[in-house]
Design a protein around this motif. Structure first.
Motif, mmCIF file in Angstrom:
data_model
loop_
_atom_site.group_PDB
_atom_site.id
_atom_site.type_symbol
_atom_site.label_atom_id
_atom_site.label_comp_id
_atom_site.label_asym_id
_atom_site.label_seq_id
_atom_site.Cartn_x
_atom_site.Cartn_y
_atom_site.Cartn_z
ATOM 1 N N ILE A 25 0.750 -0.973 -0.163
ATOM 2 C CA ILE A 25 0.107 0.022 -0.123
ATOM 3 C C ILE A 25 0.695 1.252 -0.074
ATOM 4 O O ILE A 25 0.540 2.296 -0.839
ATOM 5 C CB ILE A 25 -1.007 -0.075 1.343
ATOM 6 N N ALA A 26 1.875 1.246 0.716
ATOM 7 C CA ALA A 26 2.791 2.658 0.984
ATOM 8 C C ALA A 26 3.518 2.734 -0.471
ATOM 9 O O ALA A 26 3.468 3.826 -1.251
ATOM 10 C CB ALA A 26 3.712 2.136 1.841
ATOM 11 N N VAL A 27 3.829 1.745 -0.892
ATOM 12 C CA VAL A 27 4.493 1.804 -2.804
ATOM 13 C C VAL A 27 3.442 2.400 -3.401
ATOM 14 O O VAL A 27 3.917 3.204 -4.360
ATOM 15 C CB VAL A 27 5.149 0.284 -3.064
ATOM 16 N N GLU A 28 2.434 1.859 -3.297
ATOM 17 C CA GLU A 28 1.270 2.315 -4.335
ATOM 18 C C GLU A 28 1.149 3.891 -4.086
ATOM 19 O O GLU A 28 0.631 4.635 -5.214
ATOM 20 C CB GLU A 28 -0.125 1.724 -3.914
ATOM 21 N N VAL A 29 1.203 4.525 -3.181
ATOM 22 C CA VAL A 29 0.886 6.007 -2.911
ATOM 23 C C VAL A 29 2.405 6.364 -2.777
ATOM 24 O O VAL A 29 2.288 7.785 -2.359
ATOM 25 C CB VAL A 29 0.269 6.181 -1.411
ATOM 26 N N ASP A 30 3.503 5.888 -3.050
ATOM 27 C CA ASP A 30 4.742 6.487 -3.051
ATOM 28 C C ASP A 30 5.163 7.036 -1.407
ATOM 29 O O ASP A 30 5.505 8.135 -1.494
ATOM 30 C CB ASP A 30 4.867 7.624 -4.176
ATOM 31 N N MET A 31 5.063 6.205 -0.600
ATOM 32 C CA MET A 31 5.181 6.516 0.834
ATOM 33 C C MET A 31 6.078 5.442 1.243
ATOM 34 O O MET A 31 6.200 4.363 0.887
ATOM 35 C CB MET A 31 3.895 6.620 1.677
ATOM 36 N N LYS A 32 6.913 6.102 2.241
ATOM 37 C CA LYS A 32 7.803 5.000 3.065
ATOM 38 C C LYS A 32 6.767 4.230 3.810
ATOM 39 O O LYS A 32 6.045 4.913 4.529
ATOM 40 C CB LYS A 32 8.837 5.848 3.766
ATOM 41 N N PRO A 33 7.124 2.897 3.798
ATOM 42 C CA PRO A 33 6.341 2.143 4.796
ATOM 43 C C PRO A 33 6.226 2.487 6.127
ATOM 44 O O PRO A 33 5.018 2.281 6.679
ATOM 45 C CB PRO A 33 6.900 0.673 4.654
ATOM 46 N N GLY A 34 7.266 2.889 6.740
ATOM 47 C CA GLY A 34 7.081 3.146 8.010
ATOM 48 C C GLY A 34 5.925 4.374 8.148
ATOM 49 O O GLY A 34 5.362 4.796 9.154
ATOM 50 N N SER A 35 5.995 5.332 7.203
ATOM 51 C CA SER A 35 5.127 6.577 7.556
ATOM 52 C C SER A 35 3.725 6.269 7.363
ATOM 53 O O SER A 35 2.716 6.924 7.738
ATOM 54 C CB SER A 35 5.373 7.448 6.128
ATOM 55 N N LEU A 36 3.373 5.107 6.780
ATOM 56 C CA LEU A 36 2.068 4.670 6.637
ATOM 57 C C LEU A 36 1.287 4.339 8.053
ATOM 58 O O LEU A 36 0.304 4.605 8.256
ATOM 59 C CB LEU A 36 1.914 3.304 5.832
ATOM 60 N N TYR A 37 2.381 3.972 8.835
ATOM 61 C CA TYR A 37 2.013 3.730 10.313
ATOM 62 C C TYR A 37 1.546 4.937 11.187
ATOM 63 O O TYR A 37 0.764 4.986 11.973
ATOM 64 C CB TYR A 37 2.863 2.733 11.291
ATOM 65 N N TYR A 38 2.063 6.168 10.658
ATOM 66 C CA TYR A 38 1.657 7.230 11.122
ATOM 67 C C TYR A 38 0.156 7.500 10.989
ATOM 68 O O TYR A 38 -0.573 8.047 11.884
ATOM 69 C CB TYR A 38 2.428 8.610 10.642
ATOM 70 N N HIS A 39 -0.391 7.062 9.898
ATOM 71 C CA HIS A 39 -1.799 7.447 9.489
ATOM 72 C C HIS A 39 -2.608 6.160 10.180
ATOM 73 O O HIS A 39 -3.850 6.360 10.702
ATOM 74 C CB HIS A 39 -2.057 7.427 8.208
ATOM 75 N N PHE A 40 -2.155 4.895 9.824
ATOM 76 C CA PHE A 40 -2.996 3.603 10.488
ATOM 77 C C PHE A 40 -2.055 2.866 11.377
ATOM 78 O O PHE A 40 -0.934 2.439 10.700
ATOM 79 C CB PHE A 40 -3.402 2.972 9.353
ATOM 80 N N PRO A 41 -2.234 2.503 12.374
ATOM 81 C CA PRO A 41 -1.216 1.654 13.362
ATOM 82 C C PRO A 41 -1.172 0.165 13.052
ATOM 83 O O PRO A 41 -0.272 -0.425 13.322
ATOM 84 C CB PRO A 41 -1.886 1.877 14.754
ATOM 85 N N SER A 42 -2.326 -0.057 12.223
ATOM 86 C CA SER A 42 -2.175 -1.573 11.662
ATOM 87 C C SER A 42 -3.041 -1.714 10.448
ATOM 88 O O SER A 42 -3.796 -0.769 10.045
ATOM 89 C CB SER A 42 -2.663 -2.451 12.766
ATOM 90 N N LYS A 43 -2.600 -2.732 9.785
ATOM 91 C CA LYS A 43 -3.533 -3.191 8.379
ATOM 92 C C LYS A 43 -4.937 -3.432 8.715
ATOM 93 O O LYS A 43 -5.716 -2.933 7.950
ATOM 94 C CB LYS A 43 -2.962 -4.493 7.914
ATOM 95 N N GLU A 44 -5.220 -3.693 10.047
ATOM 96 C CA GLU A 44 -6.616 -3.992 10.300
ATOM 97 C C GLU A 44 -7.351 -2.726 10.358
ATOM 98 O O GLU A 44 -8.511 -2.225 10.130
ATOM 99 C CB GLU A 44 -6.629 -4.720 11.752
ATOM 100 N N GLU A 45 -6.774 -1.816 10.932
ATOM 101 C CA GLU A 45 -7.321 -0.318 11.188
ATOM 102 C C GLU A 45 -7.687 0.322 10.076
ATOM 103 O O GLU A 45 -8.379 1.084 9.377
ATOM 104 C CB GLU A 45 -6.408 0.636 11.998
ATOM 105 N N LEU A 46 -6.478 0.083 8.876
ATOM 106 C CA LEU A 46 -6.560 0.569 7.354
ATOM 107 C C LEU A 46 -8.005 -0.137 6.700
ATOM 108 O O LEU A 46 -8.607 0.782 6.324
ATOM 109 C CB LEU A 46 -5.534 0.325 6.723
#
Length: 185
Positions: A25-46
């Protein structure tokens, strides 16, 4: 944030929840994988956020259609049509709602069920208002309709003769005929 939800919905719909990683998902939006966790703490929350967005879109589409009608059978028909149009619109969100089942994600199952139940309220309300014979299993009718409508994503032919409007009319017509006792086995 909408871009992130859209990407997650697209990947969950096309690959499935289990086969999609946060890194994908991070790659799809050109985001660092760690940055994704800033928005959503887990895949379940996403996933929950995608479900919420999908439920909200379905609720808006169906509520608007149902609010314009007073006849119970017409309300059911426009509800079925609005639901069909939403799931056939090639909506990634609708596909996630249909394909990702709560029991597939035990740690989020209860919250996913709550979201599905909130959407089904409109069907409960409309089916409850139908002039059906006493003893009719309205729950079974509601589940049959929702299941049939959701599976349209697999059998619907957009080039065929039946539009969502025609299919909704036919589905409701069959239920009404059975209720009236005119259908033979």
């Amino acid at each position: 944030m909408p871009e992130l939800l859209n990407a997650a919905a697209r990947l969950f719909a096309s690959r499935g929840y289990a086969a999609t990683s946060m890194r994908d998902i991070a790659v799809e939006v050109d985001m660092k994988p760690g940055s994704l966790y800033y928005h959503f703490p887990s895949k379940e929350e996403l996933l929950l956020a995608v479900y919420q967005a999908g439920v909200r879109a379905l609720e808006e589409a169906t509520a608007e259609a149902v609010a314009k009608e007073t006849d119970p059978w017409v309300r059911l028909e426009v509800l079925c049509r609005a639901h069909l149009e939403a799931v056939l619109r090639d909506s990634d969100y609708a596909q996630v709602l249909i394909r990702v089942l709560p029991d597939d994600i035990p740690q989020a199952a209860d919250r996913l069920r709550e979201l599905r139940e909130s959407y089904e309220q409109v069907f409960r309300h409309v089916v409850a208002q139908l002039p059906l014979p006493a003893g009719t299993d309205r729950r079974a009718l509601r589940l049959m309709l929702i299941g049939s409508l959701n599976w349209a994503t697999l059998w619907f032919n957009p080039d065929g003769r039946d539009s969502p409007r025609v299919l909704a009319r036919k589905f409701v017509g069959l239920v009404k005929e059975m209720q009236d006792g005119r259908t033979s086995t």
